[in-house]
Write a protein that holds these residues in place. Sequence first.
Motif, PDB file in Angstrom:
ATOM      1  N   PHE A 143     -42.158 -48.331  52.841  1.00 46.13           N
ATOM      2  CA  PHE A 143     -41.537 -48.289  54.160  1.00 46.13           C
ATOM      3  C   PHE A 143     -42.328 -47.388  55.108  1.00 46.13           C
ATOM      4  O   PHE A 143     -42.659 -47.787  56.223  1.00 46.13           O
ATOM      5  CB  PHE A 143     -40.085 -47.815  54.053  1.00 46.13           C
ATOM      6  CG  PHE A 143     -39.434 -47.637  55.378  1.00 46.13           C
ATOM      7  CD1 PHE A 143     -38.924 -48.716  56.064  1.00 46.13           C
ATOM      8  CD2 PHE A 143     -39.358 -46.383  55.961  1.00 46.13           C
ATOM      9  CE1 PHE A 143     -38.352 -48.556  57.321  1.00 46.13           C
ATOM     10  CE2 PHE A 143     -38.779 -46.209  57.208  1.00 46.13           C
ATOM     11  CZ  PHE A 143     -38.272 -47.300  57.889  1.00 46.13           C
ATOM     12  N   ASN A 144     -42.627 -46.183  54.668  1.00 44.76           N
ATOM     13  CA  ASN A 144     -43.353 -45.232  55.516  1.00 44.76           C
ATOM     14  C   ASN A 144     -44.755 -45.705  55.853  1.00 44.76           C
ATOM     15  O   ASN A 144     -45.230 -45.516  56.976  1.00 44.76           O
ATOM     16  CB  ASN A 144     -43.405 -43.862  54.864  1.00 44.76           C
ATOM     17  CG  ASN A 144     -42.085 -43.138  54.949  1.00 44.76           C
ATOM     18  OD1 ASN A 144     -41.293 -43.337  55.867  1.00 44.76           O
ATOM     19  ND2 ASN A 144     -41.820 -42.287  53.972  1.00 44.76           N
ATOM     20  N   ASP A 145     -45.434 -46.326  54.894  1.00 44.41           N
ATOM     21  CA  ASP A 145     -46.821 -46.736  55.093  1.00 44.41           C
ATOM     22  C   ASP A 145     -46.980 -48.046  55.860  1.00 44.41           C
ATOM     23  O   ASP A 145     -47.968 -48.233  56.570  1.00 44.41           O
ATOM     24  CB  ASP A 145     -47.538 -46.873  53.744  1.00 44.41           C
ATOM     25  CG  ASP A 145     -47.770 -45.546  53.063  1.00 44.41           C
ATOM     26  OD1 ASP A 145     -47.563 -44.487  53.699  1.00 44.41           O
ATOM     27  OD2 ASP A 145     -48.145 -45.558  51.863  1.00 44.41           O
ATOM     28  N   VAL A 146     -46.024 -48.971  55.709  1.00 45.15           N
ATOM     29  CA  VAL A 146     -46.221 -50.329  56.219  1.00 45.15           C
ATOM     30  C   VAL A 146     -45.231 -50.727  57.318  1.00 45.15           C
ATOM     31  O   VAL A 146     -45.584 -51.518  58.197  1.00 45.15           O
ATOM     32  CB  VAL A 146     -46.156 -51.351  55.049  1.00 45.15           C
ATOM     33  CG1 VAL A 146     -46.360 -52.771  55.523  1.00 45.15           C
ATOM     34  CG2 VAL A 146     -47.178 -50.992  53.976  1.00 45.15           C
ATOM     35  N   ILE A 147     -44.034 -50.186  57.301  1.00 46.10           N
ATOM     36  CA  ILE A 147     -42.992 -50.662  58.221  1.00 46.10           C
ATOM     37  C   ILE A 147     -42.668 -49.651  59.325  1.00 46.10           C
ATOM     38  O   ILE A 147     -42.653 -50.009  60.506  1.00 46.10           O
ATOM     39  CB  ILE A 147     -41.717 -51.027  57.435  1.00 46.10           C
ATOM     40  CG1 ILE A 147     -42.033 -52.157  56.440  1.00 46.10           C
ATOM     41  CG2 ILE A 147     -40.578 -51.404  58.379  1.00 46.10           C
ATOM     42  CD1 ILE A 147     -40.949 -52.438  55.430  1.00 46.10           C
ATOM     43  N   ARG A 148     -42.424 -48.439  58.951  1.00 45.19           N
ATOM     44  CA  ARG A 148     -41.986 -47.416  59.906  1.00 45.19           C
ATOM     45  C   ARG A 148     -42.964 -47.282  61.076  1.00 45.19           C
ATOM     46  O   ARG A 148     -44.179 -47.184  60.883  1.00 45.19           O
ATOM     47  CB  ARG A 148     -41.872 -46.070  59.194  1.00 45.19           C
ATOM     48  CG  ARG A 148     -41.328 -44.988  60.064  1.00 45.19           C
ATOM     49  CD  ARG A 148     -41.182 -43.725  59.274  1.00 45.19           C
ATOM     50  NE  ARG A 148     -40.580 -42.695  60.101  1.00 45.19           N
ATOM     51  CZ  ARG A 148     -40.331 -41.482  59.684  1.00 45.19           C
ATOM     52  NH1 ARG A 148     -40.621 -41.133  58.456  1.00 45.19           N
ATOM     53  NH2 ARG A 148     -39.782 -40.611  60.494  1.00 45.19           N
ATOM     54  N   ASP A 149     -42.424 -47.285  62.285  1.00 42.25           N
ATOM     55  CA  ASP A 149     -43.197 -47.135  63.527  1.00 42.25           C
ATOM     56  C   ASP A 149     -44.203 -48.250  63.781  1.00 42.25           C
ATOM     57  O   ASP A 149     -45.086 -48.100  64.618  1.00 42.25           O
ATOM     58  CB  ASP A 149     -43.910 -45.778  63.571  1.00 42.25           C
ATOM     59  CG  ASP A 149     -42.947 -44.612  63.517  1.00 42.25           C
ATOM     60  OD1 ASP A 149     -41.818 -44.737  64.047  1.00 42.25           O
ATOM     61  OD2 ASP A 149     -43.313 -43.573  62.946  1.00 42.25           O
TER      62      ASP A 149
END
Length: 65
Positions: free
Chosen positions: A47-53
């Motif tokens: 999530f943090n690497d690919v989706i978030r922001d």
Amino acid sequence: MIQSFVYDKEEQRLAVRFVSGKVYTYDDVPAEVAEGFKAAASKGTYFNDVIRDRFPFARSRSRGR
């Protein structure tokens, strides 16, 4: 970090429920990204690497929190 998520392939919309109870909906998420999220050993890292922001999002109203 991630409690659950649901992906709508037709709408390319990803709804993510966090352990805090907050729900965010991400738009224009390609099916490949959702499949990668499903297959990821660490949902939080993916999530943090690919989706978030990286995709437009909105916080959904959740009941009880």
